[in-house]
Scaffold this motif. Structure first.
Motif, PDB file in Angstrom:
ATOM      1  N   GLN A  60       2.305 -11.694  15.975  1.00  0.00           N
ATOM      2  CA  GLN A  60       2.512 -10.236  16.001  1.00  0.00           C
ATOM      3  C   GLN A  60       1.192  -9.494  16.143  1.00  0.00           C
ATOM      4  O   GLN A  60       1.073  -8.514  16.879  1.00  0.00           O
ATOM      5  CB  GLN A  60       3.194  -9.748  14.710  1.00  0.00           C
TER       6      GLN A  60
ATOM      7  N   ARG B  21      -3.321 -10.269   8.888  1.00  0.00           N
ATOM      8  CA  ARG B  21      -2.552 -11.504   8.888  1.00  0.00           C
ATOM      9  C   ARG B  21      -2.843 -12.196  10.220  1.00  0.00           C
ATOM     10  O   ARG B  21      -2.920 -11.526  11.256  1.00  0.00           O
ATOM     11  CB  ARG B  21      -1.057 -11.202   8.768  1.00  0.00           C
TER      12      ARG B  21
ATOM     13  N   TYR C 200      -7.599 -14.009   1.237  1.00  0.00           N
ATOM     14  CA  TYR C 200      -7.309 -12.609   0.987  1.00  0.00           C
ATOM     15  C   TYR C 200      -8.341 -12.053   0.030  1.00  0.00           C
ATOM     16  O   TYR C 200      -8.599 -12.642  -1.016  1.00  0.00           O
ATOM     17  CB  TYR C 200      -5.908 -12.467   0.389  1.00  0.00           C
TER      18      TYR C 200
ATOM     19  N   LEU D  13      -2.133   0.038   8.950  1.00  0.00           N
ATOM     20  CA  LEU D  13      -2.978   0.797   8.028  1.00  0.00           C
ATOM     21  C   LEU D  13      -4.451   0.553   8.294  1.00  0.00           C
ATOM     22  O   LEU D  13      -5.281   1.421   8.057  1.00  0.00           O
ATOM     23  CB  LEU D  13      -2.646   0.413   6.578  1.00  0.00           C
TER      24      LEU D  13
ATOM     25  N   ASP E 204       0.833  -1.208   0.000  1.00  0.00           N
ATOM     26  CA  ASP E 204       0.000   0.000   0.000  1.00  0.00           C
ATOM     27  C   ASP E 204       0.864   1.254   0.000  1.00  0.00           C
ATOM     28  O   ASP E 204       0.627   2.208  -0.745  1.00  0.00           O
ATOM     29  CB  ASP E 204      -0.884   0.037   1.257  1.00  0.00           C
TER      30      ASP E 204
HETATM   31  P1  ADP Z   1       0.847  -5.567   7.777  1.00  0.00           P
HETATM   32  O1  ADP Z   1       1.521  -4.868   6.656  1.00  0.00           O
HETATM   33  O2  ADP Z   1       1.710  -5.777   8.976  1.00  0.00           O
HETATM   34  O3  ADP Z   1       0.179  -6.830   7.371  1.00  0.00           O
HETATM   35  P2  ADP Z   1      -0.888  -3.219   7.835  1.00  0.00           P
HETATM   36  O4  ADP Z   1      -2.038  -2.876   8.702  1.00  0.00           O
HETATM   37  O5  ADP Z   1       0.200  -2.225   7.716  1.00  0.00           O
HETATM   38  O6  ADP Z   1      -0.335  -4.637   8.332  1.00  0.00           O
HETATM   39  O7  ADP Z   1      -1.397  -3.499   6.352  1.00  0.00           O
HETATM   40  C1  ADP Z   1      -2.186  -4.601   6.040  1.00  0.00           C
HETATM   41  C2  ADP Z   1      -2.812  -4.364   4.666  1.00  0.00           C
HETATM   42  O8  ADP Z   1      -3.221  -5.617   4.129  1.00  0.00           O
HETATM   43  C3  ADP Z   1      -4.055  -3.507   4.714  1.00  0.00           C
HETATM   44  O9  ADP Z   1      -4.224  -2.867   3.473  1.00  0.00           O
HETATM   45  C4  ADP Z   1      -5.160  -4.556   4.942  1.00  0.00           C
HETATM   46  O10 ADP Z   1      -6.419  -4.094   4.549  1.00  0.00           O
HETATM   47  C5  ADP Z   1      -4.656  -5.658   4.049  1.00  0.00           C
HETATM   48  N1  ADP Z   1      -5.067  -7.004   4.434  1.00  0.00           N
HETATM   49  C6  ADP Z   1      -4.558  -7.782   5.414  1.00  0.00           C
HETATM   50  N2  ADP Z   1      -5.144  -8.989   5.421  1.00  0.00           N
HETATM   51  C7  ADP Z   1      -6.052  -8.965   4.427  1.00  0.00           C
HETATM   52  C8  ADP Z   1      -6.989  -9.929   3.907  1.00  0.00           C
HETATM   53  N3  ADP Z   1      -7.064 -11.144   4.418  1.00  0.00           N
HETATM   54  N4  ADP Z   1      -7.749  -9.568   2.854  1.00  0.00           N
HETATM   55  C9  ADP Z   1      -7.651  -8.323   2.328  1.00  0.00           C
HETATM   56  N5  ADP Z   1      -6.801  -7.386   2.765  1.00  0.00           N
HETATM   57  C10 ADP Z   1      -6.007  -7.707   3.793  1.00  0.00           C
END
Ligand code: ADP
Length: 528
Positions: A353, A349, A404, A430, A23
């Motif tokens: 963490q 995820r 996802y 985020l 992102d």
């Molecule tokens: P990280 O980078 O540590 O996983 P962040 O909050 O910085 O955590 O960013 C996670 C990003 O990935 C966000 O845009 C979130 O909406 C997206 N995301 C995480 N898991 C999923 C999922 N299972 N399906 C769709 N988007 C996801």
């Protein structure tokens, strides 16, 4: 004159994303353009990235917005999952590069062991350079691992080659191009500043910035790989790439870069301590004067509830009642009972963490308070199983989607009442920012970027009308359940809840401020 920056990363939305890194890298070019910074993004030539370039070439244009959005367990993060999302490009196995595009900008006959070439395209209207190296990147699976989620054995070589090429491009060895700044993101790009320092392609190397998006992922390998990195022997040193007797990619970047940034001021402080620094705290302390924390922004072109194409009902702070239609859609998508009680969501995820083990334990207490849970995520198998079990135990009250799904993540923010983020550490995060923008009240652990971006609803903040969410201190069952209880109590008072939602929606987490900060960091480096 505009500052030219080569932004070097293993992910960039919308072409490739497994988490927040994608992102942020995807948003940087547009975020920095208003401040006189021209960002070129440099990506590995994964099949999906090359397919996007080819499709653009076929359409006579280069801009492309098709998402290759997917997540997985770990890897940067993760290995991309989901069969069928990514197909390796056909190639004859000879290791020769082949593509349906015009002439490459440059060729490396032997880039640390395989041929490679440089291709050019666009990402969201900004310049994109792609390292086309089938021997490294033409594979079915994710950016970091095979379809089963196992890291590729040769990730050290793949991302060394990627970093070497980035250093060549930024340093002026390729077609007369040269960049003012090479900006490396996370361990996959960590060797790029080291190559510029120890083996620059031209005498005058660009300035370098190393950004830590998550210090837990370090790219640490055995010392035996050093001989294959084509670095001079003196680079294998305490102030070079050597790391606890092996080779550390993130460590190399942190040691070599002119400036270090991480993605929130609180995380910048936290990583000075052993609890958060994960072995790198000593190095970061010695380089502390060069470290700054710049909080991530959100890409409002992608994340705005009033213009989001994936929502049944669009809305803004003045039309919050329209969220009800989205809430019904969440209930439907997650097979939840229809009701007026709060829906908590999770988009994450599924890892230690993220505190997902504690969340799994807290589910019965959440349900007991009349709340429902909609969870979207993927990650560790035992956590996936725990959530599957919870959905089975509490049908209608707990809904789980493992996998996802970018569109579903937007719907959850738009239709749930609150988002739970019990992270043990969180460099920026985020999803709480998306929650704030969408009136989905964040309930977060007080750490890293979560501490910096959410204003806790204590009595004073509520009275002043500035509260935007709920924070709790340690990631334990008791504190999480306490935060859930506070959220459900606040939710019961509709007027007060709306006040919290509106305060969050009014907060500015666009890139304006952070874009300016990166721009001034580059300027300072160039002036030095
Ligand atoms: P990280 O980078 O540590 O996983 P962040 O909050 O910085 O955590 O960013 C996670 C990003 O990935 C966000 O845009 C979130 O909406 C997206 N995301 C995480 N898991 C999923 C999922 N299972 N399906 C769709 N988007 C996801």
């Amino acid at each position: 004159m505009a500052i030219s920056v080569l932004s070097v990363a293993s992910e960039a939305y919308p072409l490739v994303k497994t988490g927040g890194l994608g992102d942020v890298v995807g948003a940087l070019p547009a975020a920095l353009a208003p401040y006189g910074v021209e960002v070129t993004t440099f990506l590995p030539g994964y099949p999906r990235v090359l397919a996007a370039l080819e499709a653009d070439a076929a359409h006579g244009k280069r801009a492309r917005t098709r998402a290759w959005a997917n997540a997985g367990a770990q890897g940067h993060k993760g290995d991309e999952r989901g069969p069928g999302l990514l197909r390796a490009r056909e190639h004859d196995g000879s290791g020769e590069v082949s593509h349906g595009l015009g002439a490459p900008l440059h060729r490396w006959p032997d880039l640390l062991g395989a041929p490679a070439q440089l291709l050019e395209g666009e990402i969201a209207g900004h310049r994109l350079l792609v390292l086309d190296a089938p021997g490294y990147f033409a594979r079915e699976g994710g950016p970091y691992g095979d379809p089963a989620g196992r890291d590729w054995d040769d990730n050290w070589r793949r991302f060394a080659a990627f970093a070497r090429a980035a250093a060549d491009v930024a340093g002026g060895a390729v077609g007369g191009e040269r960049y003012d700044v090479l900006h490396a993101h996370d361990w996959q790009s960590g060797l790029a500043p080291a190559y510029l320092r120890f083996a620059p392609p031209a005498p005058e190397a660009p300035r370098t910035v190393m950004t830590i998006h998550n210090i837990a992922f370090q790219g640490r390998y055995d010392a035996s790989i050093f001989a294959s990195l084509a670095l001079p022997a003196l680079a294998f040193a305490v102030d070079g790439v050597e790391y606890y007797g092996g080779v550390g990619y993130l460590k190399a970047g942190l040691e070599s870069a002119d400036a270090i940034t991480t993605v929130s001021p609180t995380y910048a402080r936290e990583i000075l301590s052993p609890d958060f620094g994960m072995g790198l705290e000593g190095l970061i302390r010695t380089r502390q004067r060069r470290v700054s924390g710049i909080v991530n922004g959100i890409d409002t072109a992608v994340w705005s509830p009033s213009a989001d194409p994936s929502l049944p009902a669009r809305y803004d702070a003045a039309t919050l009642d329209r969220r009800a239609a989205n809430k019904r859609a969440v209930e439907k998508a997650f097979a939840l009972d229809v009701g007026d009680g709060p829906i908590f969501c999770v988009v994450s995820r599924l890892t230690w963490q993220k505190g997902m083990d504690v969340l799994a334990d807290a589910i019965p207490a959440l349900v007991e308070r009349g709340a429902r849970l909609a969870l979207l995520g993927s990650g560790d198998a035992w956590l996936e199983q725990a959530f599957r079990d919870a959905a089975e135990r509490f049908p209608g009250q707990v809904g789980v989607r493992l996998g996802y799904d970018e569109a579903l993540s937007h719907l959850l923010q738009a239709g749930s009442d609150a988002i739970l983020i019990p992270s043990r550490f969180e460099p920026c995060g985020l999803t709480q920012l998306y929650g704030l923008a969408y009136g989905c009240v964040p309930v977060v652990a007080r750490t890293g970027g979560l501490a910096d971006t959410v204003i806790h609803a204590n009595a004073a903040a509520l009275a002043a009308g500035v509260a935007t969410g709920i924070q709790f201190d340690t990631v334990t069952y008791e504190s999480l359940v306490g935060a859930i209880a506070l959220a459900t109590d606040l939710f019961a008072d509709a007027e007060r809840w709306e006040q919290i939602q509106r305060a969050g929606m009014a907060a500015d987490f666009s890139w304006a401020t952070s874009g300016r900060r990166y721009a001034s960091l580059y300027r300072e480096l160039l002036a030095a």
